[in-house]
Design a protein around this motif. Sequence first.
Motif, PDB file in Angstrom:
ATOM      1  N   TYR A  33      -0.971   6.703   2.592  1.00 57.07           N
ATOM      2  CA  TYR A  33      -0.833   7.043   1.063  1.00 57.07           C
ATOM      3  C   TYR A  33      -1.945   6.619   0.447  1.00 57.07           C
ATOM      4  N   PHE A  35      -3.135   5.512  -3.810  1.00 59.01           N
ATOM      5  CA  PHE A  35      -2.797   5.456  -5.196  1.00 59.01           C
ATOM      6  C   PHE A  35      -3.836   4.909  -6.018  1.00 59.01           C
ATOM      7  N   LEU A  47       1.494   1.496 -11.717  1.00 61.16           N
ATOM      8  CA  LEU A  47       1.121   2.838 -10.911  1.00 61.16           C
ATOM      9  C   LEU A  47       0.821   4.101 -11.840  1.00 61.16           C
ATOM     10  N   ARG A  50       0.162   9.017  -6.959  1.00 63.32           N
ATOM     11  CA  ARG A  50       0.209   8.550  -5.646  1.00 63.32           C
ATOM     12  C   ARG A  50      -0.175   9.819  -4.920  1.00 63.32           C
TER      13      ARG A  50
ATOM     14  N   SER B  95       9.326  -2.708  -3.558  1.00 61.43           N
ATOM     15  CA  SER B  95       9.526  -1.218  -3.406  1.00 61.43           C
ATOM     16  C   SER B  95      10.791  -1.150  -2.565  1.00 61.43           C
ATOM     17  N   GLU B  99       6.037   3.116  -2.761  1.00 59.39           N
ATOM     18  CA  GLU B  99       5.700   2.936  -3.990  1.00 59.39           C
ATOM     19  C   GLU B  99       5.935   1.692  -4.703  1.00 59.39           C
TER      20      GLU B  99
END
Lengths: 117, 111
Positions: A33, A35, A47, A50, B95, B99
């Motif tokens: 992943y 970000f 955030l 993503r 999380s 995320e």
Amino acid sequence: AQTVTQSQPEMSVQEAETVTLSCTYDTSENNYYLFWYKQPPSRQMILVIRQEAYKQQNATENRFSVNFQKAAKSFSLKISDSQLGDTAMYFCAFMKHNAGNNRKLIWGLGTSLAVNP
Amino acid sequence: EPEVTQTPSHQVTQMGQEVILRCVPISNHLYFYWYRQILGQKVEFLVSFYNNEISEKSEIFDDQFSVERPDGSNFTLKIRSTKLEDSAMYFCASSVSYEQYFGPGTRLTVT
């Protein structure tokens, strides 16, 4: 070991214009992943967007979009219609996909973005 | 919207003293993390915590550091004997999956 590189320590853009922040990474993993986090002067880490490496489609979130080039190991962030509130430090971060319970983020050094009126 | 909270926002301590930084993760989250950011430097991973135990720690997280989830809501980071180089911003994150959501941070100043 994975590394994340942000080659632009500082950038500036005029309000309402578009700006692109660069990020490259190095990994031998196939699934992972990526970000983008925003850190405004308040220092809160937020955030932004993503991307899963197995998805070919580039992620978008309103004015924010990415250009994910897996072969080139590149993950740039495009901010359209820049607003004064976009002024912040922007961090690119990497996480292995099959990390089990070890889901640490590996961070770039950040790019300081100033949006000018 | 649920958020991660951290207290205190700023802690000043003398070298050699013990400090405890507190975090309340988002309630249905299962994974918890501590990161630190020395001023002007990159964010560094310290430790991850899952199912009431440490799942990974970095080389920074030596015997002077410990983490605890003393009840169903708090997640703490303890530094037993602070050093000048521990001065940094400490971020807690939590999380459900991959995320991570961050708290506002605790600025630790060691004098």
